[in-house]
Design a protein around this motif. Structure first.
Motif, PDB file in Angstrom:
ATOM      1  N   THR A  60       0.827  -1.205   0.000  1.00 17.30           N
ATOM      2  CA  THR A  60       0.000   0.000   0.000  1.00 17.30           C
ATOM      3  C   THR A  60       0.862   1.255   0.000  1.00 17.30           C
ATOM      4  OG1 THR A  60      -0.064   0.193   2.414  1.00 17.30           O
ATOM      5  CG2 THR A  60      -1.706  -1.263   1.364  1.00 17.30           C
ATOM      6  N   GLU A  61       0.219   2.388  -0.210  1.00 18.91           N
ATOM      7  CA  GLU A  61       0.936   3.658  -0.155  1.00 18.91           C
ATOM      8  C   GLU A  61       1.524   3.893   1.236  1.00 18.91           C
ATOM      9  OE1 GLU A  61       0.003   8.427  -0.760  1.00 18.91           O
ATOM     10  OE2 GLU A  61      -1.155   6.944  -1.875  1.00 18.91           O
ATOM     11  N   LYS A  62       0.822   3.463   2.271  1.00 18.24           N
ATOM     12  CA  LYS A  62       1.343   3.570   3.633  1.00 18.24           C
ATOM     13  C   LYS A  62       2.635   2.771   3.776  1.00 18.24           C
ATOM     14  CE  LYS A  62       0.074   2.845   8.494  1.00 18.24           C
ATOM     15  NZ  LYS A  62      -0.995   2.374   9.413  1.00 18.24           N
ATOM     16  N   ASP A  63       2.646   1.557   3.211  1.00 16.42           N
ATOM     17  CA  ASP A  63       3.858   0.732   3.219  1.00 16.42           C
ATOM     18  C   ASP A  63       4.991   1.455   2.503  1.00 16.42           C
ATOM     19  OD1 ASP A  63       2.382  -1.263   4.447  1.00 16.42           O
ATOM     20  OD2 ASP A  63       2.090  -2.423   2.607  1.00 16.42           O
ATOM     21  N   ALA A  64       4.671   2.024   1.364  1.00 21.86           N
ATOM     22  CA  ALA A  64       5.698   2.702   0.565  1.00 21.86           C
ATOM     23  C   ALA A  64       6.306   3.874   1.330  1.00 21.86           C
ATOM     24  CB  ALA A  64       5.096   3.188  -0.751  1.00 21.86           C
ATOM     25  N   ASN A  65       5.449   4.650   1.978  1.00 21.05           N
ATOM     26  CA  ASN A  65       5.972   5.785   2.752  1.00 21.05           C
ATOM     27  C   ASN A  65       6.838   5.323   3.913  1.00 21.05           C
ATOM     28  OD1 ASN A  65       4.921   8.116   1.401  1.00 21.05           O
ATOM     29  ND2 ASN A  65       2.886   7.584   2.140  1.00 21.05           N
ATOM     30  N   ALA A  66       6.441   4.212   4.548  1.00 18.93           N
ATOM     31  CA  ALA A  66       7.259   3.676   5.645  1.00 18.93           C
ATOM     32  C   ALA A  66       8.597   3.173   5.120  1.00 18.93           C
ATOM     33  CB  ALA A  66       6.508   2.550   6.350  1.00 18.93           C
ATOM     34  N   GLY A  67       8.574   2.510   3.964  1.00 14.57           N
ATOM     35  CA  GLY A  67       9.812   2.010   3.382  1.00 14.57           C
ATOM     36  C   GLY A  67      10.751   3.127   2.979  1.00 14.57           C
ATOM     37  N   VAL A  68      10.215   4.197   2.412  1.00 17.15           N
ATOM     38  CA  VAL A  68      11.045   5.344   2.035  1.00 17.15           C
ATOM     39  C   VAL A  68      11.565   6.048   3.287  1.00 17.15           C
ATOM     40  CG1 VAL A  68      11.028   7.597   0.888  1.00 17.15           C
ATOM     41  CG2 VAL A  68       9.944   5.628  -0.200  1.00 17.15           C
ATOM     42  N   SER A  69      10.748   6.110   4.334  1.00 14.94           N
ATOM     43  CA  SER A  69      11.215   6.686   5.600  1.00 14.94           C
ATOM     44  C   SER A  69      12.425   5.924   6.131  1.00 14.94           C
ATOM     45  CB  SER A  69      10.093   6.662   6.645  1.00 14.94           C
ATOM     46  OG  SER A  69       9.050   7.535   6.285  1.00 14.94           O
ATOM     47  N   ALA A  70      12.456   4.615   5.881  1.00 13.77           N
ATOM     48  CA  ALA A  70      13.604   3.811   6.308  1.00 13.77           C
ATOM     49  C   ALA A  70      14.875   4.255   5.606  1.00 13.77           C
ATOM     50  CB  ALA A  70      13.344   2.331   6.029  1.00 13.77           C
ATOM     51  N   VAL A  71      14.761   4.688   4.356  1.00 11.75           N
ATOM     52  CA  VAL A  71      15.932   5.169   3.616  1.00 11.75           C
ATOM     53  C   VAL A  71      16.403   6.497   4.191  1.00 11.75           C
ATOM     54  CG1 VAL A  71      16.889   5.612   1.337  1.00 11.75           C
ATOM     55  CG2 VAL A  71      14.982   4.020   1.572  1.00 11.75           C
ATOM     56  N   TYR A  72      15.447   7.355   4.540  1.00  9.90           N
ATOM     57  CA  TYR A  72      15.795   8.629   5.187  1.00  9.90           C
ATOM     58  C   TYR A  72      16.411   8.396   6.569  1.00  9.90           C
ATOM     59  CZ  TYR A  72      13.366  11.806   1.929  1.00  9.90           C
ATOM     60  OH  TYR A  72      12.991  12.552   0.832  1.00  9.90           O
ATOM     61  N   ASN A  73      15.975   7.338   7.239  1.00 10.69           N
ATOM     62  CA  ASN A  73      16.379   7.100   8.615  1.00 10.69           C
ATOM     63  C   ASN A  73      17.898   7.061   8.793  1.00 10.69           C
ATOM     64  OD1 ASN A  73      15.477   6.243  11.418  1.00 10.69           O
ATOM     65  ND2 ASN A  73      16.786   4.511  10.875  1.00 10.69           N
ATOM     66  N   ASP A  74      18.614   6.572   7.775  1.00 14.10           N
ATOM     67  CA  ASP A  74      20.066   6.452   7.903  1.00 14.10           C
ATOM     68  C   ASP A  74      20.781   7.799   7.917  1.00 14.10           C
ATOM     69  OD1 ASP A  74      20.976   3.524   7.951  1.00 14.10           O
ATOM     70  OD2 ASP A  74      19.460   3.523   6.384  1.00 14.10           O
ATOM     71  N   LEU A  75      20.097   8.864   7.516  1.00 10.37           N
ATOM     72  CA  LEU A  75      20.706  10.185   7.613  1.00 10.37           C
ATOM     73  C   LEU A  75      21.045  10.528   9.060  1.00 10.37           C
ATOM     74  CD1 LEU A  75      18.310  12.187   5.235  1.00 10.37           C
ATOM     75  CD2 LEU A  75      20.647  11.450   4.701  1.00 10.37           C
ATOM     76  N   GLN A  76      20.228  10.040  10.003  1.00 11.18           N
ATOM     77  CA  GLN A  76      20.425  10.352  11.419  1.00 11.18           C
ATOM     78  C   GLN A  76      21.544   9.536  12.054  1.00 11.18           C
ATOM     79  OE1 GLN A  76      16.758   9.992  13.595  1.00 11.18           O
ATOM     80  NE2 GLN A  76      15.794  11.718  12.554  1.00 11.18           N
ATOM     81  N   ASN A  77      21.990   8.502  11.390  1.00 19.45           N
ATOM     82  CA  ASN A  77      23.046   7.657  11.949  1.00 19.45           C
ATOM     83  C   ASN A  77      24.264   8.510  12.311  1.00 19.45           C
ATOM     84  OD1 ASN A  77      25.459   5.802  11.921  1.00 19.45           O
ATOM     85  ND2 ASN A  77      23.877   4.289  11.491  1.00 19.45           N
ATOM     86  N   ASN A  78      24.844   8.260  13.477  1.00 14.11           N
ATOM     87  CA  ASN A  78      26.012   9.032  13.923  1.00 14.11           C
ATOM     88  C   ASN A  78      27.140   9.009  12.904  1.00 14.11           C
ATOM     89  OD1 ASN A  78      24.777   9.728  16.292  1.00 14.11           O
ATOM     90  ND2 ASN A  78      25.832   8.212  17.544  1.00 14.11           N
TER      91      ASN A  78
END
Length: 513
Positions: A40-58
């Motif tokens: 679903t679109e909700k799944d897609a947004n969550a999956g893309v958020s996972a790609v953004y998530n690595d920006l916060q990695n120390n």
């Protein structure tokens, strides 16, 4: 969300330990996997958020300002367990933790990006949304690759998810990696909007993709192309923010007209805050900070007088008895120095002992001047790209391509003329080499304690000249360290653990096997 991200990362390993073929083919009904996610679109947004998530990695952008501690601009005494200490002191090798952690974190982001790019086309959503999400992920993957080639040079180029047993690739050349980044960033820019509604603020824009493209072109020494890309960004509506100091210490200044792309943080209480406030603020009894990175005497001495002259220059008006009077305002917007204050507390009270600061200076950028936030709980976004960077890249690229024409002077003088900074214009008649040195100095000052200068000095090929044998002193002139920097350090070594896993990898030059 953390559980979803962990499951996504682990999905390719779900077959480990299984002993029957029919068990391997069973789709778990109560767990997230490739078989029941990305629907679903909700799944897609969550999956893309996972790609953004690595920006916060120390090891990606979470502690990016530590990079200034690898230059003459700052000093790292206590790296807070990050592994930056060996890099800063000239003891880096293939076993250094920061070397391995950055490599792993960036490829983790690339893995997530590759997975998203493979799955997004099959997700049920509008074509416009799918098109935008693909462009966002394409940009992020290119950004992660830019960081990899910046630090490690030649690295494997992986554009699909690898399964267990797939052959592991060898290194791709930096030239080919930059060509890939330029192409991917350009393609992303063609499909991304100029801006978003409030609900999507922080997502990659056309300006972010073009800025990455310009950086890759500059690294590739494609100066005319880089200048043209920067000119295109200048037509997208960005401008310089009128409050340099608050841009880095106030949540009210976030997402302003200068910010092109940043790492978004939310705090308190959501476990999505930044660590920078804790790691950079003072160790004194007035603060529970760790003060891991200190601005250097060298950096402070490089801030010009308000009349535009260096402190060593005749007629500058510099007074050794009052060394901070009439200086470039960015000094006090970036650094806490004797005679200044933080949270209304005088510097002299902040510095209660040597643990407060070894160089004699404290960091102001990215340190909140309000109370109520704990470790890892700062809401301040970290700016990756801002418009001042585009202007100074434009000045550099144009100067290298054709010399110091009107475009160069206009770009650099605009940065210096920002409201609240208002430094004098660069005098006309400079040679190409003179302007090159002026631009390099301006980048050192404008982006002090933001982490970008480390990439600059290596890109310019002057890191060894600046760093090898550098004597670090405090305000009193006492030596506190001496830095060892050899040519090999312009590239980080490939982590030994990666060499052990992949026989197709070859270590970077001049690192012991």
């Amino acid at each position: 969300m953390n559980k979803i991200l962990t499951a996504l990362y682990a999905c390719s390993l779900l077959t480990l330990g299984a002993c029957k073929k029919d068990f391997l083919n069973t789709v778990p009904a109560d767990k997230v996997s490739d078989e029941n996610f990305w629907k679903t679109e909700k799944d897609a947004n969550a999956g893309v958020s996972a790609v953004y998530n690595d920006l916060q990695n120390n090891d990606v952008f979470g502690l990016y300002v530590y990079n200034d501690g690898l230059t003459p601009s700052a000093y790292i005494w206590d790296d807070g367990g990050t592994g930056f200490g060996p890099v800063a002191k000239g003891n880096m090798n293939a076993f250094t933790s920061s070397v391995a952690n950055k490599f792993k974190a960036l490829y983790n982001g690339i893995y997530r990006a590759n997975l998203a790019l493979e799955k997004l086309p099959g997700v049920s959503m509008t074509a416009a949304t799918n098109h935008r999400l693909v462009a966002e992920v394409t940009f992020l993957r290119a950004l992660y690759y830019y960081q990899l080639t910046d630090f490690y040079g030649d690295v494997p180029l992986i554009t699909k998810t690898l399964k267990l047993g797939d052959p592991l690739p060898g290194k791709e050349t930096r030239a080919n990696l930059l060509a890939f980044i330029i192409k991917e960033a350009g393609a992303a820019a063609d499909s991304l909007p100029k801006s978003y509604a409030a609900a999507l603020v922080g997502h990659a824009t056309q300006g972010a993709a073009l800025t990455l493209k310009a950086k890759a072109q500059l690294m590739a020494k494609q100066y005319a192309d880089a200048a043209a890309t920067c000119q295109a960004i200048s037509g997208l509506g960005y401008d310089l923010y009128t409050d340099y100091r608050n841009m880095f210490i106030s949540t009210a200044a976030e997402n302003n007209v200068e910010v092109i792309f940043d790492v978004q943080y939310i705090a308190p209480g959501l476990n999505q805050g930044s660590l920078l406030d804790k790691r950079l603020s003072t160790r004194s009894s007035f603060s529970s900070g760790w003060s891991n990175v200190y601005a250097s005497v060298n950096l402070v001495n490089n801030y010009e007088m308000k009349n535009g002259k260096a402190i060593t220059e005749s007629g500058s008006g510099y007074d050794p008895a009052n060394p901070y009077n009439n200086r470039d305002p960015r000094l006090d917007y970036t650094i806490v120095r004797p005679g200044a204050s933080w949270k209304g507390i005088p510097y002299e009270k902040l510095r209660l002992d040597n643990a407060a600061t070894f160089t004699g200076y404290l960091t102001r950028k990215y340190v909140l001047e309000v109370d109520g936030f704990g470790a890892g709980d700062s809401p301040l976004n970290f700016i990756i790209f801002r418009y001042a960077d585009v202007l100074l890249m434009l000045a550099e690229a144009q100067n290298e391509a054709v010399g110091p024409d009107a475009t160069v002077y206009t770009a650099i003088n605009k940065v210096r003329a920002r409201k609240g900074v208002e430094m004098p214009e660069i005098p006309a008649g400079k040679s190409k080499e003179e302007m090159r040195n002026i631009i390099r100095h301006e980048r050192m000052i404008e982006f002090a304690m933001e982490g970008t200068y480390y990439s600059d000095i290596r890109r310019w090929g002057i890191a060894t000249q600046l760093m090898n044998g550098l004597v670090v002193t405090n305000i009193a002139g006492q030596q506190i360290d001496k830095i060892n920097f050899v040519d090999a350090f312009n590239l980080w070594p490939l982590p030994q653990v990666e060499l052990d896993l992949n026989s197709n990898l070859v270590q970077n030059p001049n690192y012991a096997k």
